[in-house]
Design an enzyme around this catalytic site. Structure first.
Site, PDB file in Angstrom:
ATOM      1  N   LYS A   1       0.895  -1.339   0.109  1.00 44.92           N
ATOM      2  CA  LYS A   1      -0.074  -0.047  -0.091  1.00 44.92           C
ATOM      3  C   LYS A   1       0.966   1.125  -0.022  1.00 44.92           C
ATOM      4  CE  LYS A   1      -1.313   2.812   2.646  1.00 44.92           C
ATOM      5  NZ  LYS A   1      -1.092   4.062   1.872  1.00 44.92           N
TER       6      LYS A   1
ATOM      7  N   VAL B   1       2.530   6.533  13.309  1.00 46.03           N
ATOM      8  CA  VAL B   1       1.586   5.456  12.553  1.00 46.03           C
ATOM      9  C   VAL B   1       2.228   3.862  12.893  1.00 46.03           C
ATOM     10  CG1 VAL B   1       0.930   4.466  10.303  1.00 46.03           C
ATOM     11  CG2 VAL B   1       0.847   6.907  10.945  1.00 46.03           C
TER      12      VAL B   1
ATOM     13  N   ARG C   1      19.041  17.583   0.979  1.00 46.14           N
ATOM     14  CA  ARG C   1      18.598  16.606   0.139  1.00 46.14           C
ATOM     15  C   ARG C   1      17.033  16.480   0.195  1.00 46.14           C
ATOM     16  NH1 ARG C   1      19.362  10.569   0.327  1.00 46.14           N
ATOM     17  NH2 ARG C   1      19.799  11.086   2.435  1.00 46.14           N
TER      18      ARG C   1
ATOM     19  N   CYS D   1      14.009  10.771   6.572  1.00 47.93           N
ATOM     20  CA  CYS D   1      14.012  10.521   7.746  1.00 47.93           C
ATOM     21  C   CYS D   1      15.578  10.238   8.605  1.00 47.93           C
ATOM     22  CB  CYS D   1      13.351   9.179   8.241  1.00 47.93           C
ATOM     23  SG  CYS D   1      13.913   7.803   7.225  1.00 47.93           S
TER      24      CYS D   1
ATOM     25  N   ILE E   1      11.913  18.056  11.453  1.00 45.53           N
ATOM     26  CA  ILE E   1      11.578  19.367  10.677  1.00 45.53           C
ATOM     27  C   ILE E   1      11.099  18.867   9.308  1.00 45.53           C
ATOM     28  CG2 ILE E   1      12.572  21.558   9.773  1.00 45.53           C
ATOM     29  CD1 ILE E   1      14.786  21.142  11.815  1.00 45.53           C
TER      30      ILE E   1
ATOM     31  N   SER F   1      23.241   5.778   2.666  1.00 45.87           N
ATOM     32  CA  SER F   1      22.274   4.844   2.475  1.00 45.87           C
ATOM     33  C   SER F   1      22.658   4.075   0.995  1.00 45.87           C
ATOM     34  CB  SER F   1      20.918   5.133   2.385  1.00 45.87           C
ATOM     35  OG  SER F   1      20.264   4.146   2.124  1.00 45.87           O
TER      36      SER F   1
HETATM   37  P1  ADP Z   1       4.286  10.535   6.735  1.00 48.41           P
HETATM   38  O1  ADP Z   1       4.338  11.673   7.749  1.00 48.41           O
HETATM   39  O2  ADP Z   1       5.713  10.493   6.192  1.00 48.41           O
HETATM   40  O3  ADP Z   1       3.257  10.810   5.537  1.00 48.41           O
HETATM   41  P2  ADP Z   1       2.827   8.473   7.665  1.00 48.41           P
HETATM   42  O4  ADP Z   1       3.342   7.357   8.668  1.00 48.41           O
HETATM   43  O5  ADP Z   1       1.816   9.195   8.084  1.00 48.41           O
HETATM   44  O6  ADP Z   1       4.075   9.318   7.373  1.00 48.41           O
HETATM   45  O7  ADP Z   1       2.484   7.776   6.469  1.00 48.41           O
HETATM   46  C1  ADP Z   1       3.407   6.499   5.920  1.00 48.41           C
HETATM   47  C2  ADP Z   1       2.530   5.762   5.349  1.00 48.41           C
HETATM   48  O8  ADP Z   1       1.538   5.232   6.341  1.00 48.41           O
HETATM   49  C3  ADP Z   1       1.693   6.072   4.030  1.00 48.41           C
HETATM   50  O9  ADP Z   1       1.336   5.326   3.301  1.00 48.41           O
HETATM   51  C4  ADP Z   1       0.336   6.444   4.946  1.00 48.41           C
HETATM   52  O10 ADP Z   1      -0.727   6.297   3.930  1.00 48.41           O
HETATM   53  C5  ADP Z   1       0.026   5.065   5.739  1.00 48.41           C
HETATM   54  N1  ADP Z   1      -0.548   5.499   6.884  1.00 48.41           N
HETATM   55  C6  ADP Z   1      -0.773   6.491   7.767  1.00 48.41           C
HETATM   56  N2  ADP Z   1      -1.873   6.340   8.711  1.00 48.41           N
HETATM   57  C7  ADP Z   1      -2.130   4.871   8.608  1.00 48.41           C
HETATM   58  C8  ADP Z   1      -2.839   3.776   9.378  1.00 48.41           C
HETATM   59  N3  ADP Z   1      -3.684   4.274  10.486  1.00 48.41           N
HETATM   60  N4  ADP Z   1      -2.946   2.879   9.151  1.00 48.41           N
HETATM   61  C9  ADP Z   1      -2.004   2.277   8.098  1.00 48.41           C
HETATM   62  N5  ADP Z   1      -1.297   2.876   7.181  1.00 48.41           N
HETATM   63  C10 ADP Z   1      -1.065   4.300   7.539  1.00 48.41           C
END
Ligand code: ADP
Length: 484
Positions: A178, A236, A282, A288, A386, A445
């Protein structure tokens, strides 16, 4: 989208070898202009279940293939990516925003994981173990874990997928990906090239959705999914970790960081500036492993600030497709707001903006390269990622101070230090609480070295021989009755 590739890149999702559309879609936007690039399917939890069904069905045959045959298919996938690298780079710049030179670099970097794991999959060796009892023999064999699920971010739309999928497929696993809702097109393009290379139906599925939480629940609750690999925020990551508890899934988590970059008085100034520029600016600061806290020793502080400002002044803020661009847009409005709020909070507590500090005229999502001094370890800007082109400088006096400040965070992904004193470099590298340490290097990396964090930055490693192990189970076989 006007991108030349030998076959058009898909805008449908891939489940069980079928390209899937849906009535409900969501738009993919170009962050440089806000223009719509394409609509992609907004799939449902039921679709996620169908993708797991497909991966589950494909697993036995893929796992049973000799590693050498899997390697040949992966190598073909690599070759197709390389053949399409310019088109993929343009696609990445269009949906993610990074400068074209960086996109080209990411395509090569992303492809390198597939090439590496195509080879490394052939070396999933077990052991023979000297026996404890005359009638027995012990051996271990390595077997693929099974169906895997991957949830990936937008900042490296190709590499964060190949680093997981290349490895999973090489190990004999099948996978459901996903991708981020911000950058699904690169994921779909990769899936198309994998299909063209002969990756069988169901072995690699991509589901696009706006409802990540609901789809994430399906992927984590299903007992047939034996491993989850996630790259994204710690917030997350924690949710997914909890959700995986009920089915005791294996986990790889690549989460947030708060990377310290330490410049000692005995650093080579030019090397320190070049390393800081590469680490900090970059991808417009959206990685991260970007230097989040730049710790500079008092004796070199003024010289370093002057040299960093000079180097940052040469950056060119412009849409990524512009050949001169070295800093593209941030990914979305939330990202701009976060940078603005961290900066204004720091300034209200006494930090000083030395350059930049404001949005750039190129468009709503552009931010000027910024250098800020007078930052202290307790400010929010020194404790949160940031994720923007802001170099935040903390002044320190002694080596012990630097180590204490650097380690005073729940995160432990990357750390950097600059010093010409080899004893100090080694001592500090050992003392830093991080999964990866760059010594006189701002970017490190690659596919052969293990990537990952400690503390709340994650679990497991990606890339390298350690990466392959994350997709394998060890089975011990005890052969008894040997002297009967
Ligand atoms: P960023 O802040 O880098 O966008 P996230 O952690 O929000 O990081 O997103 C990273 C991935 O996790 C994306 O593919 C996002 O759609 C997915 N994501 C965000 N929230 C959820 C959740 N509750 N469950 C599963 N996937 C999630």
């Amino acid at each position: 989208m006007n991108i030349k590739s030998s076959t058009p890149f898909p805008t449908a999702a891939l489940i069980g070898g079928e390209w899937v559309t849906s009535k409900k879609t969501f738009p993919v936007l170009d962050p440089a202009t806000g223009d719509k690039l394409a609509d992609v399917p907004d799939l449902t939890p039921d679709d996620a279940k169908r993708a797991i069904d497909a991966a589950h069905q494909a697993f036995p045959a893929w796992a049973a293939k000799p590693a050498k045959e899997r390697a040949q298919i992966l190598r073909k996938w690599y070759d197709l990516i390389i053949a399409e690298s310019e088109a993929l780079a343009q696609l990445m710049t269009a949906e993610q925003g990074k400068p074209l030179t960086e996109s080209r670099g990411e395509v090569a970097y992303g492809a390198s994981f597939i090439e590496w794991f195509a080879e490394e999959g052939k070396r999933a060796y077990g052991h023979t173990i000297p026996t404890t009892v005359a009638s027995r023999r012990y051996v271990t064999i390595k077997q693929p874990i099974g169906v895997c699920a991957a949830i990936t971010p937008w900042n490296f739309p190709i590499a964060m997928i190949t680093r997981k999928v290349g490895c999973a497929l090489a190990a004999g696993c099948t996978i459901v990906v996903k991708p981020s809702e911000e950058t699904p097109l690169c994921a779909l393009a990769l899936a198309k090239l994998a299909q063209d290379a002969g990756v069988p139906a169901g072995a690699f599925n991509v589901i696009t959705t706006l409802d990540s939480p609901a789809v994430g629940k399906v992927l984590t609750a299903d007992d047939r999914v034996r491993k989850l690999t996630f790259t994204g925020s710690t917030e997350v990551g924690k949710i997914l970790y909890r959700q995986c508890a009920d089915t005791i899934k294996k986990l790889t988590l690549e989460l947030g960081g708060n990377a310290p970059l330490i410049i000692f008085d005995d650093a080579d100034l030019q090397q320190a500036v070049a390393g800081t520029m590469a680490s900090k600016f970059r991808n417009a600061g959206q990685t991260c492993v970007c230097a989040n806290r730049i710790l500079v020793q008092a004796g070199i502080f003024d010289k370093f600030v002057a040299a960093l400002k000079e180097a940052a002044g040469k950056l060119v803020v412009a849409p990524g497709r512009d050949a001169k661009s070295t800093v593209g847009p941030l990914i979305n409005a939330d990202a701009i707001e976060k940078v603005k709020s961290l900066l204004s909070n720091a300034v209200s507590q006494g930090a000083k903006v030395e350059m930049g500090g404001k949005p750039d005229d190129h468009g709503a999502l552009f931010f000027s390269p910024t250098v800020v001094t007078g930052v202290t370890a307790d400010m929010t800007i020194a404790n949160e990622e940031i994720f923007g082109p802001v170099a935040s400088l903390i002044r320190f006096e002694t080596e012990a101070d630097a180590i204490r400040i650097a380690n005073n965070t729940p995160f432990g992904l990357a750390a950097y230090l600059f010093s010409q004193n080899v004893s100090r470099a080694w001592r500090v590298a050992e003392a830093l609480e991080a999964g990866m340490v760059g010594v006189n290097e701002g970017v490190f990396s690659n596919e052969v070295a293990p990537f990952g964090g400690i503390k709340q930055s994650g679990l497991g490693r990606e890339g390298a021989d350690e990466g392959l192990n994350e997709y394998l189970e060890t089975k011990m076989i005890c052969l008894g009755g040997m002297n009967a």
